[in-house]
Design an enzyme around this catalytic site. Structure first.
Site, short mmCIF file in Angstrom:
data_model
loop_
_atom_site.label_atom_id
_atom_site.label_comp_id
_atom_site.label_asym_id
_atom_site.label_seq_id
_atom_site.Cartn_x
_atom_site.Cartn_y
_atom_site.Cartn_z
N SER A 52 1.02 -7.02 -1.71
CA SER A 52 1.48 -6.36 -2.92
C SER A 52 2.97 -6.64 -3.18
O SER A 52 3.55 -7.05 -4.24
CB SER A 52 1.14 -4.99 -3.15
N CYS A 82 -7.57 -3.82 -4.31
CA CYS A 82 -6.73 -3.69 -3.50
C CYS A 82 -5.07 -3.61 -3.63
O CYS A 82 -4.65 -3.06 -4.20
CB CYS A 82 -6.96 -4.52 -2.25
N ARG A 109 -0.47 2.79 1.13
CA ARG A 109 -0.68 1.17 1.44
C ARG A 109 -1.10 1.09 2.94
O ARG A 109 -0.71 2.16 3.78
CB ARG A 109 0.63 0.59 1.49
N ILE A 136 -10.06 -4.42 3.34
CA ILE A 136 -9.22 -5.38 4.07
C ILE A 136 -7.68 -4.82 4.10
O ILE A 136 -7.26 -4.80 3.01
CB ILE A 136 -9.16 -6.85 3.68
N ARG A 137 -7.31 -4.01 5.23
CA ARG A 137 -5.92 -3.49 5.20
C ARG A 137 -5.68 -2.99 3.88
O ARG A 137 -4.82 -3.01 3.34
CB ARG A 137 -4.96 -4.47 5.44
N HIS A 172 -12.84 -4.66 -2.05
CA HIS A 172 -12.92 -6.06 -2.75
C HIS A 172 -14.27 -6.28 -3.13
O HIS A 172 -15.08 -6.92 -2.45
CB HIS A 172 -12.47 -7.03 -1.57
N GLU A 174 -15.19 -8.46 -4.97
CA GLU A 174 -15.27 -10.00 -5.18
C GLU A 174 -15.69 -10.77 -3.80
O GLU A 174 -16.19 -11.80 -3.84
CB GLU A 174 -14.20 -10.63 -5.90
N1 GLN Z 1 -2.34 -4.68 2.65
C1 GLN Z 1 -2.00 -5.33 1.49
C2 GLN Z 1 -0.78 -4.75 0.77
O1 GLN Z 1 -0.37 -3.65 1.16
C3 GLN Z 1 -3.15 -5.21 0.36
C4 GLN Z 1 -4.44 -5.82 1.38
C5 GLN Z 1 -5.44 -6.56 0.19
O2 GLN Z 1 -5.25 -6.65 -0.82
N2 GLN Z 1 -6.54 -7.02 0.94
O3 GLN Z 1 -0.45 -5.34 -0.37
#
Ligand code: GLN
Length: 189
Positions: A52, A82, A109, A136-137, A172, A174
């Site tokens: 982001s 995300c 986040r 994912i994160r 996600h 997708e």
């Molecule tokens: N950790 C990312 C962020 O803070 C987002 C991760 C993702 O889009 N898979 O922007």
């Protein structure tokens, strides 16, 4: 008429959204510059996963930030996944920086920690039943205003929500083979 959906394609996982939309017989437009936002009549837009901070910076550098914010404020249907969710949030509790700030959500986040950041679950999504969710994160939504509707909660954290023309997921959709979140988004149009 065939619907035309833009996918912000300046950074991140945009190709996978494009294949999902193509499978749903939607025309996909990759949005890479300001003129794409101004000259193409879109029925909706997807803000994908990625980083982001990088996306926010590029949006500003490419002069796309305010045109995109205005389109969303004027009602363009948007799906943020995300990092896309982070871009739409009005408050990021563990970061000083906000971006488009169109949605009344407060989010965290990298909320699952860097090491434990990736996992998949099958979980209930309101109206859609049980669907696969790949994190994912990921961020999660800490709080949402009365304007918004919570669509999925995993381990007591809000991971999907809608407010008017804005639909967001921490995960996600997708990256699975399940098209139901994208279908739900198309139904909002
Ligand atoms: N950790 C990312 C962020 O803070 C987002 C991760 C993702 O889009 N898979 O922007």
């Amino acid at each position: 008429m065939r619907r035309k959906i833009g996918i912000l394609a300046i950074q991140g996982a945009f190709a996978e959204h494009a294949s999902m939309l193509s499978a749903l017989n939607v025309e996909v437009i990759e949005i890479r510059q300001k003129s794409h936002l101004e000259n193409i009549e879109l029925d909706g837009i997807i803000l994908p996963g990625g980083e982001s901070t990088v996306m926010g910076k590029l949006l500003r550098e490419l002069d796309m930030f305010y045109p995109l914010k205005k389109l969303i404020e004027d009602g363009l249907p948007v799906l943020g996944t995300c990092a896309g969710l982070i871009l739409l949030a009005k408050e990021v509790i563990n970061d000083n920086e906000c971006h488009l700030a169109t949605m009344d959500i407060s989010i965290k986040r990298n909320a699952y920690g860097r090491q434990l950041g990736s996992f998949q679950v099958n979980h209930e999504f309101k109206y859609l039943g049980e669907i696969p969710m790949t994190f994912i994160r990921a961020p999660y939504i800490n709080s949402i205003s009365n304007e918004g509707e919570i669509l999925a909660i995993v381990d007591n954290n809000i991971v999907a929500a809608r407010q008017n023309n804005m639909l967001v997921t921490s995960f996600h959709p997708e990256l699975t083979t399940d098209l139901s979140v994208h279908k739900y988004f198309l139904d909002m149009i």
